[in-house]
Write an enzyme that holds these catalytic residues in place. Structure first.
Site, PDB file in Angstrom:
ATOM      1  N   GLU A   1       0.832  -1.208   0.000  1.00  0.00           N
ATOM      2  CA  GLU A   1       0.000   0.000   0.000  1.00  0.00           C
ATOM      3  C   GLU A   1       0.867   1.258   0.000  1.00  0.00           C
ATOM      4  O   GLU A   1       0.495   2.284  -0.549  1.00  0.00           O
ATOM      5  CB  GLU A   1      -0.960  -0.007   1.182  1.00  0.00           C
TER       6      GLU A   1
ATOM      7  N   GLU B   1      -0.381  -0.208  -9.893  1.00  0.00           N
ATOM      8  CA  GLU B   1       0.028  -1.490  -9.302  1.00  0.00           C
ATOM      9  C   GLU B   1       1.522  -1.719  -9.468  1.00  0.00           C
ATOM     10  O   GLU B   1       2.142  -2.413  -8.663  1.00  0.00           O
ATOM     11  CB  GLU B   1      -0.768  -2.648  -9.903  1.00  0.00           C
TER      12      GLU B   1
END
Lengths: 500, 500
Positions: free
Chosen positions: B266, B295
């Site tokens: 994260e 990502e």
């Protein structure tokens, strides 16, 4: 066939309800979870949503629908008519205050709240002062505009926003009656208590254990934890909508009662939110009947119920269970004496019922002076301290315990404070009638049964939402108009006769 | 003089940004704080805000301003032109999907997420199935409408929403190249590691201590805790806007690495959010360059950086400091072997880099079949298990470890999964270039210095926001178009040669 104008309005207000719910969550988060540095970002979000709500209320479409619905009022039910009245009221208030002012206020108060918390923590009024100045400036504009549109004085216009129909003249009458009796009542009460002072309690009461105790009591009172939360925040509050109600409290690990009673105060608000008619949940008629009525519910629960002999009887074994405490200081009589102890103190939220109205009257006087410009922000700390001395014979040691103790002004809530003490009077009047109709209410509470209490309140207050005007609601529930007498009777019974 | 059409658009998008921020907070709260029973209320709020955003994007006013701004594009800067392109793209996508569909999807996914969590907890797919059915039904409608409007196949239309420009043909090419090499690479990697298996670590690692460790590392990487939070949730995620960024992780008290590495994943997203150009913060050009790039950043940080020898060298003393652990299993070599251990496993988020793409390819195949109707929801658990067996030679023990493991489909995110593995390829390609330009990057990381890493990423990726198309950005940053080769080089170096 398309929906009637009235039904279309219900749909518009359903959207508004969702926006209001989102706003409530943004505010809850700002007080409980948000990192301090993010106040600017949150301020923008709040301002944008407030502006959107304002825009929705003031569209020509809504005004057109309101007029058309009004024209066919004869076809509407009682509840629908009342709902329509609330819609009109919201629209009228919105039209009286321009969008730019609404968004400036949202932005300014969002920053002011953060600075207030910082100022409080470091006891530096000057951190807060410029932000309060800006908020006051904007509130003054709003009061002037609202007053002009509604034909009210600036202060009446602000008070009316919180408690529809409440006017300075009513406040002054009730406050006058109360303040004539209060000083002697406080003296007599303190003198009477001096004969048998309570033994103080001592120890460490961890936040986690306190929250378990509070949650157990909240559950007994009917709080649905699958649709609500209990958290901690600097200043306790209740936020959210029916279906997701969030209470906060402020825990003091040296004292098991502060956090509990603050939570019980909020529980009074929560019971109100839980009791409004479900079938109207998204509509304005399901909201509370103004802030004085709202505060009456928190005071009724916190002050009248949770400091009663009955409640203390229920509480004693719970204290033993959660904190393992025993001994003479934890017996019912002593706990009752502790929770009804009258003491002049600096902090409103810690004040007892007898001295509480004096805290309110101080704020009421000061905010009228701030609004009119008679009092400058820079002179507020000193005016506060002088007012405390005149009313309660004490000077706060710091501004944190003085003019920085309440969030209301940071919030832009001028005209709110009177609702607390008007609420106190309403609470006593309601409870007098409740006791007449539920004679064993004290025994029920002593057994930890709160259905009788909540049921009466739901039937006579909560379940009616905003259907009736405040005075009509009170008349229907108690048979009498609002007066100071029941409050004074109640205070005399508890503090001079030691009843309940 | 009034604002130019372009400047007026910037103002419109500033409002949209505030709405998006409010939505982000409502979603964060739903996953981290909200009482379970309140999902219906939250669903209404999300749907209302989504609908409002949709309405703002599709007003005639915005379309008129877009046309007028386009006409005077010659007077705009590079950044303004790129911003205008992003605005048009959002408007085009919004116009292609009707408001009723947007609000139905918001409502359906909000319920589906709650049921997904319940189904996962009790391992009962049937609790989730009807909600997934409804979401799929709505997503199918959306794919058809979007595809028609943009001239794309339904799946391409969905994938394009997440990663602009990404097409099935590109995905198939890259996945083809990777899957030709991967099975043998996995076998060789596992065989090579069998010679020196790591000593497992054991103990209890309290959530509070783990969070302190994670927070210390996040701080070292530049996470601003005065403008962000770290919390726990069922499924880790990053939410919020620049100025209030919230990371969650999932803590396992028997293992100090799961929560840390999820947080580091994260953190890769957060660094992106923190690095976008501040002066464009409220505008669409400041958002990330599509989900594959997004990502790539989380995989770069979690996989490439935080499982490197350099990072483990930095981590070792921190583990000792926070958990008091010492011994051979806590030495750098062993920790490195632990964190780079290749094992075929059922759960994507626990998978190593080598087997990870196979998890993605399974989901990619299944979601295409679900969308086309080739696969029925009721057959999903079995199809999942069969697919796992074919690809990874194992069957999940439960649906919780099978088709219930990811929230994406509950969220309505069909077409998202490929972005993870495309992101993995991008990450390897970026890091190859980064290492060329910052030759001592491993030593910096070993010292707990992350400015070199974050600085390169900010200069070549984060700071460009959505200014360039994905391929152009990658070409500018690495000199080459997207390819599988850097990923395969990186995997061979780490897993066959044991480098880094």
């Amino acid at each position: 066939m398309s929906a009637t104008p009235y039904k279309q309005l219900e749909q518009e207000w359903q959207r508004l309800h969702a926006f209001r719910g989102a706003l409530a969550l943004l505010r809850w988060d700002a007080a409980v979870m948000m990192p301090r540095g993010s106040a600017d970002v949150r301020g923008e979000q709040l301002a944008t949503l407030e502006t959107e709500i304002h825009a929705l209320l003031t569209t020509p479409k809504v005004s057109r629908l309101l007029d058309r619905a009004q024209a066919s009022e004869g076809t509407l039910t009682d509840w629908e008519c009342a709902n329509l009245r609330q819609m009109r009221r919201q629209r009228d208030h919105a039209i009286a205050t321009p969008a730019s002012l609404v968004s400036s206020l949202a932005r300014a108060t969002s920053m002011a709240e953060v600075r207030w918390a910082e100022a409080r923590q470091s006891n530096q009024f000057r951190i807060f002062a410029p932000h309060l100045e800006e908020v006051l400036h904007l509130v003054r504009d709003k009061a002037a505009l609202l007053g002009q549109a509604l034909g009210l004085s600036p202060y009446d216009a602000l008070a009316d926003e919180f408690t529809p129909g409440l006017r300075v003249v009513e406040i002054d009458t009730l406050f006058g009656a109360v303040s004539r009796r209060l000083p002697s009542l406080i003296r007599e009460g303190i003198a009477r208590q001096a004969d048998s002072l309570p033994i103080p309690v001592a120890g460490r009461f961890s936040a986690s254990k306190q929250k378990l105790l509070i949650a157990e009591i909240m559950k007994a009172m009917g709080f649905p934890f699958d649709r609500g939360r209990l958290d901690e925040s600097e200043h306790p509050f209740t936020e959210g909508v029916a279906g997701d109600i969030r209470i906060t409290t402020r825990i003091d690990s040296a004292d098991p009662f502060t956090g509990l009673l603050a939570a019980m105060h909020e529980m009074g608000h929560a019971l109100y939110d839980l009791g409004v008619p479900k079938e109207w949940a998204t509509q304005p008629v399901a909201r509370e009947r103004g802030m004085a009525m709202e505060e009456s519910q928190s005071l009724l629960v916190e002050m009248i119920v949770c400091r009663s002999r009955g409640f203390v009887t229920y509480l004693r074994p719970l204290l033993e269970k959660h904190f393992g405490v025993t001994g003479p200081e934890w017996e019912v009589d002593n706990l009752y004496r502790l929770l009804t102890r009258v003491r002049r103190s600096a902090v409103r939220v810690d004040a007892d019922e007898l001295t509480y109205p004096l805290h309110i009257m101080l704020r009421y006087d000061l905010e009228k002076q701030l609004l009119s410009g008679q009092l400058a922000i820079r002179d507020l700390p000193e005016a506060w301290n002088a007012g405390m001395e005149a009313r309660l014979e004490l000077r706060p040691g710091t501004d944190t315990e003085g003019c920085l103790q309440d969030i209301h002004w940071a919030h832009g809530f001028f005209g709110y404070f009177p609702s607390y003490s008007i609420g106190g009077a309403i609470a006593a009047q309601l409870f007098e009638s409740l006791r007449g109709e539920v004679p064993d209410i004290d025994e029920q509470i002593a057994r930890g049964e709160f259905a009788g209490l909540a049921g009466w309140l739901r039937e006579h207050v909560h379940g009616l939402g905003a259907k009736l005007p405040l005075q009509a609601l009170l008349k229907q529930a108690t048979g009498k108009p609002l007066a100071a007498a029941p409050l004074l009777r109640y205070l005399e019974a508890r503090y001079l006769e030691g009843a309940r």
